[in-house]
Scaffold this active site. Structure first.
Site, PDB file in Angstrom:
ATOM      1  N   ASP A 314      42.087  42.612  38.762  1.00 56.28           N
ATOM      2  CA  ASP A 314      42.705  41.343  38.418  1.00 56.28           C
ATOM      3  C   ASP A 314      44.211  41.473  38.671  1.00 56.28           C
ATOM      4  O   ASP A 314      44.725  42.552  38.992  1.00 56.28           O
ATOM      5  CB  ASP A 314      42.403  40.976  36.961  1.00 56.28           C
ATOM      6  CG  ASP A 314      42.384  39.471  36.738  1.00 56.28           C
ATOM      7  OD1 ASP A 314      43.108  38.746  37.455  1.00 56.28           O
ATOM      8  OD2 ASP A 314      41.666  39.003  35.831  1.00 56.28           O
ATOM      9  N   GLU A 520      44.085  31.401  29.768  1.00 56.81           N
ATOM     10  CA  GLU A 520      44.125  32.797  29.353  1.00 56.81           C
ATOM     11  C   GLU A 520      44.729  32.964  27.947  1.00 56.81           C
ATOM     12  O   GLU A 520      44.357  32.253  27.018  1.00 56.81           O
ATOM     13  CB  GLU A 520      44.833  33.628  30.434  1.00 56.81           C
ATOM     14  CG  GLU A 520      44.153  33.469  31.785  1.00 56.81           C
ATOM     15  CD  GLU A 520      44.628  34.425  32.846  1.00 56.81           C
ATOM     16  OE1 GLU A 520      45.087  35.536  32.528  1.00 56.81           O
ATOM     17  OE2 GLU A 520      44.515  34.080  34.049  1.00 56.81           O
TER      18      GLU A 520
END
Length: 636
Positions: A314, A520
């Site tokens: 990521d 997030e």
């Protein structure tokens, strides 16, 4: 008669013969097999791999952000991939041509290198090609799980692939196959369900993105069906939806059986469908960072599951192996690559990454076999994707961006994703479907006339933003105005007062409120309450007129205390750009069919609470959803 050859001619002849024998048969055997599309993929991979220097191999393992990339950097460092992070575009309101021009400019750098290895461009196309102006924005996964319709999701995947290709993009960081077990998590809306079986069904989106895998295709081997498809990415491996209290990037505490039974099942399904890449989760499993987990990446994903595509980190994921992030970068690089990561989303400090990997290989901290495995996988995906035959993008799919066909599909998805939680204060007196013909109706709330709010995060920008000027679409208010009879007066107030509502004597009201956009960690929320502005609007409206509340949110929210004053309640999740899909169902052109794919809790102190738990006591259980029948035209 003696053969007479002058000296200059003799020299030339000898030179030709020497050149001929120097290339035959040696050079015949050393032909550029990797350039021959008739050769098997593995033959091409091995032929290219053996020609590459260490520097060329390490460059392939780096993925850089667009803003940091130039054609010269691409050429000098042999970079393997570029990405656009959330909100990263060539310019404001960039057209398909703007995107294609930038992508091709970088590709000119890549193809002018010694070996001419093309790079691959990735983007977070998580509900459509959502970074791109005028793209169709589909409902987020939390709504799509409600539909329990794999065929619908497959069509969405195919449409998303076309809209990516419209902008020259070959690689989508999708699907997210997290199993969100706690709605306090800020990424819960990226998850289809708390139930892994629904998430497994929704992996059909892989076939939409990449194409239907043919019969007999090798197990675990990536697949791409053509230039109208994109390489997919199953993420975030593994357990990202199970962290303590839903804290983003935190620790998932569960035994191995629980991890494999709840969070793992969708990965074998995605791999069987030929998914090209797998992205690793920021989170930890029982205290071990997933980006450093050799057992789950190398032994299980690549070994047990037989995954043959490439594994990608990521965004700055390896940096976060340490705390503070990037505090021991050499260690982070070593442990992540040795754990089995193949491509690293750097995304900025590419020279530091390349220098660090080079040092670690030269000092034997990272074996050359591990580098070769990583590059072999990256090249495999590139060959399968046809990048060596067609490295440059064109505008042949430009008309697919935000096409009417795709908007109609998104509108259908909105209709099927709505869940009717309450319909009337008395069972025998339902409010929905609403009559199209009325004297005067009120539409109220912050989310009624705002494309940005109804799309949520990961829309044009990373965190999303309010407003109607960021992209193209239809608000819920516009849909309502189009749906009602021409004689019906529609009054809109974002924040109406109680006095106003009472004085106007509306026939009924539609209140559209919910969460602001988030992504997030910014979306982590321990309270899960409707913002005060929305609660005030519900109070002012629903205490004075019959009302239906349409809740725009990425997860269930605390609503029990407010239910008595609400006549009808609809969970619309984050419906995307086609808001008229909501009005289609409110007014009975289509019936409500959606069933909760998440448990709707009463209080946050119950969390985490999922279907099958011994303490299960929801406000609305998993699978709940009232139904209505479509009204025959002319009966409104």
């Amino acid at each position: 008669m003696a053969l007479k050859i002058c000296i200059p001619t003799m020299v030339v002849l000898v030179g030709v013969l020497v050149f001929y024998f120097s290339i035959s048969p040696t050079h015949a055997q050393d032909a550029l097999l990797y350039r021959d599309p008739k050769q098997p993929v593995e033959t091409r991979v091995e032929d290219l791999l053996r020609r590459m220097t260490l520097a060329e191999k390490i460059g392939q393992m780096a993925q850089m952000e667009r803003v940091n990339m130039t054609a010269d950097i691409m050429k000098d460092y042999n970079i393997g991939s570029v990405l656009s992070g959330g909100g990263s575009w060539p310019k404001q309101n960039a057209t398909a041509k703007d995107w294609v021009d930038v992508i091709n400019d970088f590709q000119k750098g890549a193809t002018s290198t010694r070996l001419g290895i093309p790079y691959i461009y990735g983007i977070d196309a998580v509900h459509g090609n959502n970074n791109v102006y005028k793209a169709t924005i589909f409902p987020h996964n939390v709504g799509l799980g409600v539909t329990r319709d794999p065929e619908l999701v497959k069509r969405i995947g195919a449409a998303t692939a076309l809209e990516c290709r419209a902008t020259g993009i070959q690689y989508a960081f999708s699907p997210c196959i997290a199993v969100c077990r706690d709605p306090r998590w800020g990424r819960c809306y990226e998850s289809y369900s708390e139930d892994h079986t629904i998430v497994q069904q929704m992996t059909e989106i892989v076939s939409g993105l990449q194409g239907d895998i043919p019969e007999g295709h090798p197990q675990g081997y990536p697949y791409l069906g053509g230039q109208d498809k994109v390489v997919g990415c199953a993420k975030h491996y593994v357990g990202d939806g199970g962290t303590v209290k839903g804290i983003n990037e935190n620790n998932t505490i569960i035994d191995r059986k629980g991890l494999l039974d709840i969070h793992m099942p969708a990965y074998p399904d995605a791999i069987r469908k030929g998914v090209g890449t797998v992205m690793i989760s920021y989170s930890s499993w029982n205290g071990v960072k997933m980006h450093a987990n050799h057992d789950l990446i190398t032994n299980y994903l690549k070994g047990t599951l037989g995954f043959k595509g490439f594994v990608i980190s990521d965004w700055q994921g390896i940096d976060k192996i340490t705390y503070p992030a990037h505090s021991n970068y050499t260690y982070s690089v070593e442990v992540s690559i040795n754990a089995g990561l193949d491509m690293i989303m750097v995304p900025y400090n590419y020279t530091e990454f390349i220098d660090t990997v080079t040092f670690l290989v030269e000092k034997n901290y990272i074996p050359m076999s591990r580098i070769d495995d990583a590059v072999r996988r990256i090249l495999r995906v590139k060959f399968i994707a046809g990048l060596f035959e067609k490295p440059f993008a064109d505008l042949s799919f430009a008309d697919q961006l935000g096409s009417q066909e795709h908007r109609d599909l998104a509108r259908e998805a909105v209709r099927k994703s709505l869940v009717l939680l309450k319909n009337g204060k008395h069972p025998n007196n339902p409010l929905l479907p609403l009559p199209k013909k009325a004297h005067k109706i009120l539409v109220a709330g912050t989310h009624a006339n705002d494309i940005g709010l109804q799309c949520g995060g990961w829309t044009i920008t990373w965190r999303g933003m309010a407003g109607n000027n960021n992209t193209i679409g239809t608000t819920i208010l516009s849909g309502i105005k189009s749906a009602v009879d021409p004689s019906t007066k529609v009054e809109y107030r974002k924040k109406p007062s109680s006095r106003f509502v009472k004085a106007m004597q509306f026939d009924y009201a539609i209140v559209v409120v919910g969460e602001p956009p988030y992504v997030e960690t910014f979306g982590d929320n321990l309270n899960l309450t409707i913002p005060q502005t929305g609660l005030r609007t519900i109070h002012n409206v629903c205490n004075n007129v019959k009302c239906v509340v349409v809740l725009i949110s990425g997860r269930p929210l605390v609503i029990e205390h407010h239910l008595p004053k609400i006549d009808a309640l609809v969970a619309a999740w984050l419906p995307g750009s086609e808001g008229q899909g909501v009005s289609d169902v409110l007014f009975g052109d289509f019936g409500f069919t959606g069933k909760l794919a998440r448990t709707w809790f009463k209080r946050v102190d119950q969390l985490p609470m999922n279907v099958g738990d011994p303490h299960y006591d929801p406000l609305f259980p998993f699978g709940f959803g009232l139904e209505t029948k479509p009204i025959v035209a002319g009966n409104h």
